[in-house]
Design an enzyme around this catalytic site. Structure first.
Site, PDB file in Angstrom:
ATOM      1  N   LYS A 197       0.867  -1.181   0.000  1.00 58.00           N
ATOM      2  CA  LYS A 197       0.000   0.000   0.000  1.00 58.00           C
ATOM      3  C   LYS A 197       0.909   1.238   0.000  1.00 58.00           C
ATOM      4  O   LYS A 197       1.563   1.548   0.990  1.00 58.00           O
ATOM      5  CB  LYS A 197      -0.883   0.014   1.263  1.00 58.00           C
ATOM      6  CG  LYS A 197      -1.838   1.192   1.314  1.00 58.00           C
ATOM      7  CD  LYS A 197      -1.538   2.012   2.570  1.00 58.00           C
ATOM      8  CE  LYS A 197      -2.175   3.360   2.572  1.00 58.00           C
ATOM      9  NZ  LYS A 197      -1.619   4.318   1.615  1.00 58.00           N
ATOM     10  N   GLU A 272      10.184   1.694  10.138  1.00 55.70           N
ATOM     11  CA  GLU A 272      11.138   2.758   9.812  1.00 55.70           C
ATOM     12  C   GLU A 272      10.406   4.064  10.044  1.00 55.70           C
ATOM     13  O   GLU A 272       9.554   4.460   9.235  1.00 55.70           O
ATOM     14  CB  GLU A 272      11.583   2.652   8.345  1.00 55.70           C
ATOM     15  CG  GLU A 272      12.362   1.398   8.009  1.00 55.70           C
ATOM     16  CD  GLU A 272      13.781   1.433   8.546  1.00 55.70           C
ATOM     17  OE1 GLU A 272      14.274   2.515   8.904  1.00 55.70           O
ATOM     18  OE2 GLU A 272      14.390   0.361   8.623  1.00 55.70           O
ATOM     19  N   CYS A 306      13.843  11.399   5.840  1.00 50.92           N
ATOM     20  CA  CYS A 306      13.814  10.957   7.246  1.00 50.92           C
ATOM     21  C   CYS A 306      15.165  11.166   7.907  1.00 50.92           C
ATOM     22  O   CYS A 306      15.240  11.364   9.112  1.00 50.92           O
ATOM     23  CB  CYS A 306      13.395   9.501   7.325  1.00 50.92           C
ATOM     24  SG  CYS A 306      14.418   8.438   6.299  1.00 50.92           S
ATOM     25  N   GLU A 404      10.052  17.035  13.466  1.00 48.75           N
ATOM     26  CA  GLU A 404      10.587  17.137  12.110  1.00 48.75           C
ATOM     27  C   GLU A 404       9.904  18.309  11.403  1.00 48.75           C
ATOM     28  O   GLU A 404       8.678  18.365  11.362  1.00 48.75           O
ATOM     29  CB  GLU A 404      10.259  15.866  11.314  1.00 48.75           C
ATOM     30  CG  GLU A 404      10.896  14.606  11.814  1.00 48.75           C
ATOM     31  CD  GLU A 404      10.412  13.391  11.018  1.00 48.75           C
ATOM     32  OE1 GLU A 404       9.273  12.944  11.251  1.00 48.75           O
ATOM     33  OE2 GLU A 404      11.160  12.888  10.181  1.00 48.75           O
TER      34      GLU A 404
END
Ligand code: NAP
Length: 500
Positions: A197, A272, A306, A404
């Site tokens: 997905k 992750e 990331c 972030e």
């Protein structure tokens, strides 16, 4: 969470408006890939080009029941796929790699259209995906077990690795192709079957991957592609006992939800998740290398990586010189539509991403940070562009020093001692990557050991290699992708005890 939803709502309203006008009707609809067939459905989601803020394609979506069916078909296919040799599975992966390679330019363009990143970076993403496929094609032949010296006479012990079964894979939008391949390639190599997905914002490169898998003659049900409501698809992965593994790349917030959801079925997860990477530049660093490294670590992928540098700490002795040179380089970055030649900074993914960055900029300034360059919206069009920004003297309680920012916004602060640098670098719940620029070998070794991160770039701004493990510690995730570890994530370890 509220902000995120607000942004999505706004995008959704734009889409509804266009759909009402029939503007979406003429767009190409991309299919899902179910049990060996491409299926276009009536229920589609629009795919929007971040550089123009306009939809340019639709992606077919399926309900949860179709995901259950895909898992069932994947389970059936698994019975045969697991019997193939590693070499045969590797040959399929090599064929997929060759197909992607042949379509490199077209797929790179698709990535730039759906994600906004500069075309050269999309091409690099395709090249890295091809390299991952080659590596796991070879790893398919190396899922070694071992023999263990026996404990009592008359017994022998073997360790055997076997594929887990159907894997449910969920990937994010920031590297839409390569992060999907990092899951699919090792799973297939291990002998698992996969239901992927992709992120709703960027599903098209995953369709291109499915086309390459189909063209490679991959047996039906071995790889499938679904799209639709993320929470429903994930719930089916979690609840369906035939889905034996979930592999996820995305935010820590969603990862946490998967951990909670996995409890009932004790479902194995590879995660992750987010990062908040520090860059430490010492007085003794190779100055030019440190500037160049900080530029890449911060601004690659328009700051939406990331492992992006979220906090840059520079030792006092070179701080002023570093800031002047860094700001000079940032001002020279070429911003624009990623399809245009020479562009280094594309649009951020959506309105929500842009607003988050602007809010972090406002917040940092309100708390005393100094804006050295950029920070406003770029261009006159509706695209989601931000002028690359540098802030200095940013207090630790500013939003961007903890969350972030995921945009081309750099926070630069001074430090005095190595101990202070380590303490500040580790002062985060995340632990994905950390970067160090120094020419002192002893210091390099000390920091390699004391920095709390899964990946450390020593004088290196890109600490990623296909054959090396990729992943984080602390709240940046569980497990590793790539390297030998990447395939192990899809294998059960069995001890066979044999009485002779
Ligand atoms: P995200 O919002 O967590 O989405 C990632 C994927 O999860 C998408 O496919 C998304 O689907 C899906 N998703 C959304 N809600 C879900 C739910 N309730 N249950 C299960 N799946 C759900 O993250 P993102 O904004 O796409 O990606 C950026 C984040 O990923 C950042 O935090 C970044 O640091 C992290 N990341 C980590 C790594 C790494 O290797 N550690 C690499 C890249 C990115 P929809 O798109 O349909 O919502």
């Amino acid at each position: 969470m509220g902000r995120r939803n607000h942004g999505r709502e706004r995008t959704r309203r734009t889409i509804d408006f266009l759909a009402g006008d029939g503007l979406l009707g003429s767009m190409k609809t991309y299919p899902v890939y179910l049990n060996g067939g491409f299926v276009t459905t009536d229920s589609g989601i629009p795919v929007v080009n971040p550089a123009t803020a306009e939809p340019f394609a639709r992606m077919s979506t399926v309900p949860r029941a179709a995901v259950a069916q895909a898992i069932g078909d994947g389970h059936e296919a698994f019975a045969r796929w697991r019997q193939t040799t590693g070499q045969a599975r590797g040959e399929y992966l090599q064929q997929i790699a060759a197909g992607l390679e042949r379509r490199r330019d077209e797929v790179a363009r698709l990535i730039t259209m759906e994600n906004g990143k500069p075309l050269a970076q999309s091409a690099a993403e395709v090249a890295m995906s091809v390299d991952h496929l080659h590596w796991f094609a070879e790893e398919a032949r190396r899922t070694y077990g071992r023999t263990i010296p026996h404990q009592v006479a008359g017994k022998r012990h073997l360790v055997v690795k076997t594929p887990m079964g159907v894997a449910g894979a969920i990937s994010p939008w920031n590297f839409p192709l390569v992060l999907a391949v990092r899951k699919v390639a090792p799973a297939l190599a291990a002998g698992c079957t996969v239901v992927l997905k992709p992120a709703s914002a960027t599903p098209l490169s995953a369709v291109a991957f499915a086309e390459c898998a189909h063209a490679a003659g991959l047996p039906k049900g071995v790889f499938q592609l679904v799209a639709g409501k993320a929470a429903d698809i994930a719930q089916e992965f979690l609840d369906n006992p035939r889905c034996r593994k979930i592999t996820f790349t995305g935010s820590t917030e969603v990862g946490r939800g998967l951990i909670a959801g996995a409890a009932a079925g004790v479902k194995p997860l590879s995660l992750e998740l987010g990062g908040h990477s520090p860059v430490l530049v010492f007085d003794d660093a190779d100055f030019e290398r440190a500037i160049e490294g900080a530029m890449i670590a911060k601004f690659r992928n328009t700051g939406q990586s990331c492992i992006a540098a979220n906090r840059i700490y520079v030792q006092r002795g070179i701080y002023d010189r570093f800031v002047a040179a860094f700001v000079g380089r940032v001002k020279s970055l070429k911003v624009g539509n990623g399809l245009e030649p020479g562009v280094e900074i594309g649009a951020v993914i959506n309105q929500e991403g842009l607003e988050k960055a602007l809010e972090h900029l406002r917040d940092a300034r309100a708390k005393g940070a100094e804006l050295r360059c950029g920070g406003g919206r770029w261009g006159n069009g509706p695209g989601w562009f931000l002028e690359p920004a540098v802030l200095t003297g940013v207090p630790d309680h500013a939003l961007g020093m903890g969350e972030e920012t995921f945009a081309p916004v750099a926070y630069v602060n001074p430090f005095e001692t190595e101990a202070e640098a380590v303490q500040r670098a580790n002062h985060t719940n995340y632990g994905l990557a950390a970067y160090v620029f120094t020419r002192d070998l002893s210091r390099a070794f000390r920091l390699m050991e004391s920095l709390e991160a899964g990946m450390i770039g020593l004088n290196d701004a890109v600490p990623t290699a296909t054959q090396a493990p990729f992943g984080g510690v602390k709240q940046s995730g569980w497990g590793r992708e790539l390297g030998a570890e990447g395939i192990d994530a899809f294998l059960d370890t069995k001890h066979v005890s044999l009485a002779i």
